[in-house]
Design a protein around this motif. Structure first.
Motif, mmCIF file in Angstrom:
data_model
loop_
_atom_site.group_PDB
_atom_site.id
_atom_site.type_symbol
_atom_site.label_atom_id
_atom_site.label_comp_id
_atom_site.label_asym_id
_atom_site.label_seq_id
_atom_site.Cartn_x
_atom_site.Cartn_y
_atom_site.Cartn_z
ATOM 1 N N SER A 128 0.765 -1.260 0.007
ATOM 2 C CA SER A 128 0.129 0.068 0.029
ATOM 3 C C SER A 128 0.894 1.420 -0.177
ATOM 4 N N LEU A 129 1.954 1.162 0.944
ATOM 5 C CA LEU A 129 2.618 2.455 0.737
ATOM 6 C C LEU A 129 3.641 2.802 -0.362
ATOM 7 N N LEU A 130 3.945 1.637 -1.071
ATOM 8 C CA LEU A 130 4.626 1.706 -2.177
ATOM 9 C C LEU A 130 3.750 2.354 -3.275
ATOM 10 N N ILE A 131 2.626 1.882 -3.460
ATOM 11 C CA ILE A 131 1.826 2.272 -4.423
ATOM 12 C C ILE A 131 1.413 3.751 -4.035
ATOM 13 N N THR A 132 1.299 3.847 -2.755
ATOM 14 C CA THR A 132 0.575 5.242 -2.436
ATOM 15 C C THR A 132 2.077 6.400 -2.814
ATOM 16 N N ALA A 133 3.277 5.919 -2.788
ATOM 17 C CA ALA A 133 4.428 6.622 -3.012
ATOM 18 C C ALA A 133 4.472 6.976 -4.303
ATOM 19 N N ILE A 134 4.156 5.817 -5.105
ATOM 20 C CA ILE A 134 4.262 6.085 -6.549
ATOM 21 C C ILE A 134 3.321 6.942 -7.046
ATOM 22 N N ALA A 135 2.026 7.174 -6.439
ATOM 23 C CA ALA A 135 1.000 7.643 -6.870
ATOM 24 C C ALA A 135 1.255 9.446 -6.549
ATOM 25 N N LEU A 136 2.045 9.459 -5.404
ATOM 26 C CA LEU A 136 2.300 10.845 -5.049
ATOM 27 C C LEU A 136 3.257 11.363 -5.960
ATOM 28 N N VAL A 137 4.450 10.809 -6.320
ATOM 29 C CA VAL A 137 5.302 11.163 -6.975
ATOM 30 C C VAL A 137 5.367 10.889 -8.568
ATOM 31 N N ALA A 138 4.239 10.792 -9.215
ATOM 32 C CA ALA A 138 4.024 10.066 -10.273
ATOM 33 C C ALA A 138 4.865 10.918 -11.380
ATOM 34 N N PRO A 139 4.587 12.347 -11.318
ATOM 35 C CA PRO A 139 5.164 13.095 -12.383
ATOM 36 C C PRO A 139 6.664 13.279 -12.351
ATOM 37 N N LEU A 140 7.278 12.790 -11.298
ATOM 38 C CA LEU A 140 8.756 12.598 -11.281
ATOM 39 C C LEU A 140 9.394 11.531 -11.783
ATOM 40 N N ILE A 141 8.549 10.441 -11.719
ATOM 41 C CA ILE A 141 9.170 9.135 -12.147
ATOM 42 C C ILE A 141 8.708 8.681 -13.232
ATOM 43 N N ALA A 142 7.691 9.197 -13.813
ATOM 44 C CA ALA A 142 6.963 8.724 -15.141
ATOM 45 C C ALA A 142 7.808 9.276 -16.227
ATOM 46 N N PRO A 143 8.286 8.498 -17.165
ATOM 47 C CA PRO A 143 9.174 8.939 -18.234
ATOM 48 C C PRO A 143 8.496 9.662 -19.491
ATOM 49 N N TYR A 144 7.129 9.360 -19.546
ATOM 50 C CA TYR A 144 6.618 10.211 -20.539
ATOM 51 C C TYR A 144 5.134 10.546 -20.271
ATOM 52 N N ASP A 145 4.691 11.666 -21.026
ATOM 53 C CA ASP A 145 3.367 12.124 -20.789
ATOM 54 C C ASP A 145 2.503 11.184 -20.889
ATOM 55 N N PRO A 146 1.479 10.967 -19.936
ATOM 56 C CA PRO A 146 0.724 9.624 -20.148
ATOM 57 C C PRO A 146 -0.468 10.021 -21.245
ATOM 58 N N ILE A 147 -0.715 11.181 -21.383
ATOM 59 C CA ILE A 147 -1.866 11.510 -22.513
ATOM 60 C C ILE A 147 -1.353 11.790 -23.849
ATOM 61 N N GLN A 148 -0.050 12.062 -23.818
ATOM 62 C CA GLN A 148 0.294 12.329 -25.237
ATOM 63 C C GLN A 148 0.250 11.128 -26.132
ATOM 64 N N VAL A 149 -0.529 11.256 -27.343
ATOM 65 C CA VAL A 149 -0.739 10.574 -28.415
ATOM 66 C C VAL A 149 0.478 10.409 -29.497
ATOM 67 N N ASN A 150 0.890 9.175 -29.845
ATOM 68 C CA ASN A 150 1.941 9.072 -31.093
ATOM 69 C C ASN A 150 1.352 8.296 -31.884
ATOM 70 N N PRO A 151 0.852 8.945 -32.958
ATOM 71 C CA PRO A 151 0.236 7.965 -34.070
ATOM 72 C C PRO A 151 1.343 6.835 -34.826
ATOM 73 N N ASP A 152 2.520 7.454 -34.773
ATOM 74 C CA ASP A 152 3.578 6.540 -35.628
ATOM 75 C C ASP A 152 4.375 5.624 -34.399
ATOM 76 N N LYS A 153 3.846 5.442 -33.195
ATOM 77 C CA LYS A 153 4.369 4.526 -32.227
ATOM 78 C C LYS A 153 3.215 3.591 -31.554
ATOM 79 N N ILE A 154 2.568 3.312 -32.195
ATOM 80 C CA ILE A 154 1.310 2.762 -31.819
ATOM 81 C C ILE A 154 1.627 0.964 -31.598
#
Lengths: 325, 303
Positions: B40-66
């Motif tokens: 629970s703590l691990l998942i909570t921590a991930i949720a809290l610092v998501a912008p720091l550890i996520a390598p890409y924008d989660p919403i950004q669409v890339n039609p040439d990389k599907i």
């Protein structure tokens, strides 16, 4: 004027009441009680368990809302009083409980338990509160270092002292003592009773002392009232009750008190049967099914509480002042 | 140590703030509970610092990389719109958790308040409120949620509301029952005789008495809230589908299950892990705060 006057006080607990079920009757825990309590006296209230004595004590303080009647305290009817005014009035009247374990909040420190009344009524805060609480602890035979302890660190007798200090904190005039020694060892009982008497003299307190133990009541009370099935059946000065009891129920109760003197033989009156159900009490005099002196009138007409000279009241057709049987 | 143990036996009613420290020690010794707490703590921590550890924008669409396979640049590959799966899972923790936790807080507060008021005052208020909650309780939760979401339309506040709403009767009933028994304590009567107001008694005397069942229930219902959010998202009634939530990703991966199973498998695994973790933690809390239940479940061994 008496400090406290109770007129025709009634408390009926409904049985089987619900949104859709019809009212099936009521437990008449307190059924038309008239009493006066004079300032500075101790009125003992005695009866078997389930006779309504605790309910009476709590109904007087409006900790249980009565069904009807009047409670005149210092000239004011408590039962007609709005909640806000009643809360202020609670300073004047306090209660000491039977169970010293259940009556103290296990999550609060002794100092906060005793001082709570001071804060509620804005009598003292902070340092002044602490000083006043320590003074109270001394008064009931506890020490300053008990202030920051929790109730579970104390014995039954000490806990009862804490309960007494809590009641005294707001400087009450009248205290209902609801079987304050019934759950204590005999040796501790005497200490607590002496403490209560000492405090009464010092602070000019008035007690309603509830107990099922005639021995204890004899020691502390100026007058004694005997209760049976929600009604007062006899009331008199303490000596009178113990020497000239009239009501057959009182006499049966007295005969059950053990006497340490073996040479004295005494007549033992053993009552037949159990206390009848207060939902459906017997007709006429509620005591008649268990009474060995009953006459024809007893199951038909309820005997009123009538007085001999000297304020000795008896509710009995056979032994009352106006014999009807 | 020995004297302490003896004291505990002699005074079974003892209860003071120091017991919370004892509960803490017990929790540390509970293996399953610690496992759950760690997840629970691990998942909570991930949720809290998501912008720091996520390598890409989660919403950004890339039609040439599907539908790209796993690679060093996209650890878990990409989805049908070329979005980085790993980043979406991390951000998904954020939204799923946020909804779950707020929903639990919502039902805890409302349920506790209703339970306190109905248990303390009884009478007409009690009858009316509890019968209303009975109706709510009798209604299937998912059906009710579908109904409300169909009317007001899916949004984060609406999701929180419907997920929390279904749990209110349960909280109210348990708190009400605890209050009914707690208010019989003579120290509550003593507080009234001192002239305490009702709100003072509710706050200072009754709420602390019902804190243990509340804590147990809310920790157990967190897992339920997360599944509820996932289920509703899976049914297409969750938040805006471009926003990453685990349930929504599970749904989005469904059509491609044969060709690209990882799109559904990873969010599914995470939901399972989170539910497992919260349930294990909740179970441990319950075992510690309510030992009687433990002895019932395990055939009286603890007694």
């Amino acid at each position: 004027m008496s400090l406290l006057e109770i007129r025709d006080l009634r408390k009926h607990f409904p049985v089987g009441e619900g949104l859709f079920s019809r009212n099936k009757g009521a437990v008449k825990a307190v059924d038309g009680v008239n009493l006066t309590v004079e300032e500075g006296e101790t009125l003992g209230l005695v009866g078997e368990s389930g006779c309504g004595k605790s309910t009476l004590g709590r109904t007087i303080l409006r900790l249980i809302e009565p069904t009807g009647g009047e409670v005149i305290f210092q000239g004011k009817n408590l039962l007609a009083m709005p909640q806000r005014e009643l809360r202020d009035m609670r300073r004047q009247m306090q209660i000491i409980f039977q169970d010293p374990y259940a009556s103290l909040n296990p999550r609060m420190r002794v100092g906060d338990i005793v001082g709570e009344g001071l804060e509620i009524h804005k009598l003292a805060k902070g340092k002044a509160k602490r000083e006043r609480v320590i003074e109270l602890l001394h008064q009931v035979g506890l020490r300053e270092e008990h202030y920051d302890r929790y109730p579970h660190e104390f014995s039954g007798g000490q806990r009862q002292r804490i309960g007494i200090a809590r009641a005294l904190a707001v400087n009450p005039k009248f205290i209902v003592c609801d079987e304050p020694v019934s759950s204590l060892d005999v040796s501790i009982q005497a200490q607590i009773i002496n403490l209560l008497q000492e405090l009464q003299e010092k602070m000019h307190l008035t007690y309603l002392f509830i107990s099922h133990d005639l021995r204890v009541v004899e020691h502390i009370s100026h007058r004694v009232a005997i209760m049976y099935l929600g009604k007062i059946v006899e009331i008199a000065k303490s000596d009178t009750i113990y020497q000239e009891a009239k009501h057959p129920y009182t006499r049966a109760l007295l005969s059950a008190v053990p006497i340490p003197d073996m040479s004295k033989k005494k007549e033992r009156v053993v009552l037949e049967g159990d206390v009848p159900s207060p939902v459906n009490p017997p007709s006429g005099c509620t005591f008649h099914p268990r009474c060995s002196y009953r006459e024809a009138i007893c199951d038909k007409i309820e005997p009123p509480l009538e007085f001999y000279a000297g304020g000795h009241g008896v509710s009995c057709h056979v032994f009352g002042p106006n014999k009807r049987a | 140590m020995k004297a302490e143990a003896l004291l505990d036996v002699a005074m079974p009613r003892s209860a003071s703030p120091s017991r919370w420290r004892a509960y803490g020690r017990q929790f540390l010794q509970n293996g399953l509970g610690m496992f759950g707490a760690a997840i629970s703590l691990l998942i909570t921590a991930i949720a809290l610092v998501a912008p720091l550890i996520a390598p890409y924008d989660p919403i950004q669409v890339n039609p040439d990389k599907i539908f790209e396979a796993r690679s060093w640049s996209h650890w878990l590959g990409t989805d049908e719109l070329g979005r980085d799966l790993f980043s979406r899972l991390i951000y998904g923790a954020r939204i799923s958790f946020f909804i779950g936790i707020v929903a639990v807080v919502f039902k805890t507060i409302v349920g506790t308040a209703v339970g306190l008021v109905t248990g303390y005052f009884e009478g007409a208020v009690d009858h009316v409120l509890m019968r209303l909650l009975d109706v709510l309780y009798a209604f299937p939760r998912t059906l009710l949620a579908l109904l409300i979401l169909a009317i007001v339309g899916p949004s984060i506040p609406a999701l929180i509301f419907v997920i929390g709403l279904g749990g209110i009767p349960q909280f109210a009933r348990i708190v009400r029952g605890a209050v009914l028994s707690a208010k019989q304590n003579e120290y509550v009567v003593a507080a009234r005789s001192l002239g305490s107001t009702s709100s003072h008694i509710l706050w200072r005397y009754l709420l602390p008495n019902v804190s243990a069942p509340i804590l147990i229930l809310s920790s157990l219902s967190l897992a339920r809230a997360i599944t509820a959010e996932a289920s509703l998202s899976f049914l297409g009634l969750g938040v805006d589908p471009t926003l990453p939530t685990w349930g929504g990703m599970l749904r989005a991966g469904g059509p491609y299950l044969r060709l690209y199973p990882h799109l559904a498998i990873f969010p599914g695994l995470l939901i399972m892990l989170a539910v497992l973790g919260f349930n294990a933690m909740g179970d441990a809390i319950r075992d510690i705060l309510d030992p009687r239940m433990l002895s019932r479940v395990r055939g009286g061994r603890a007694g």
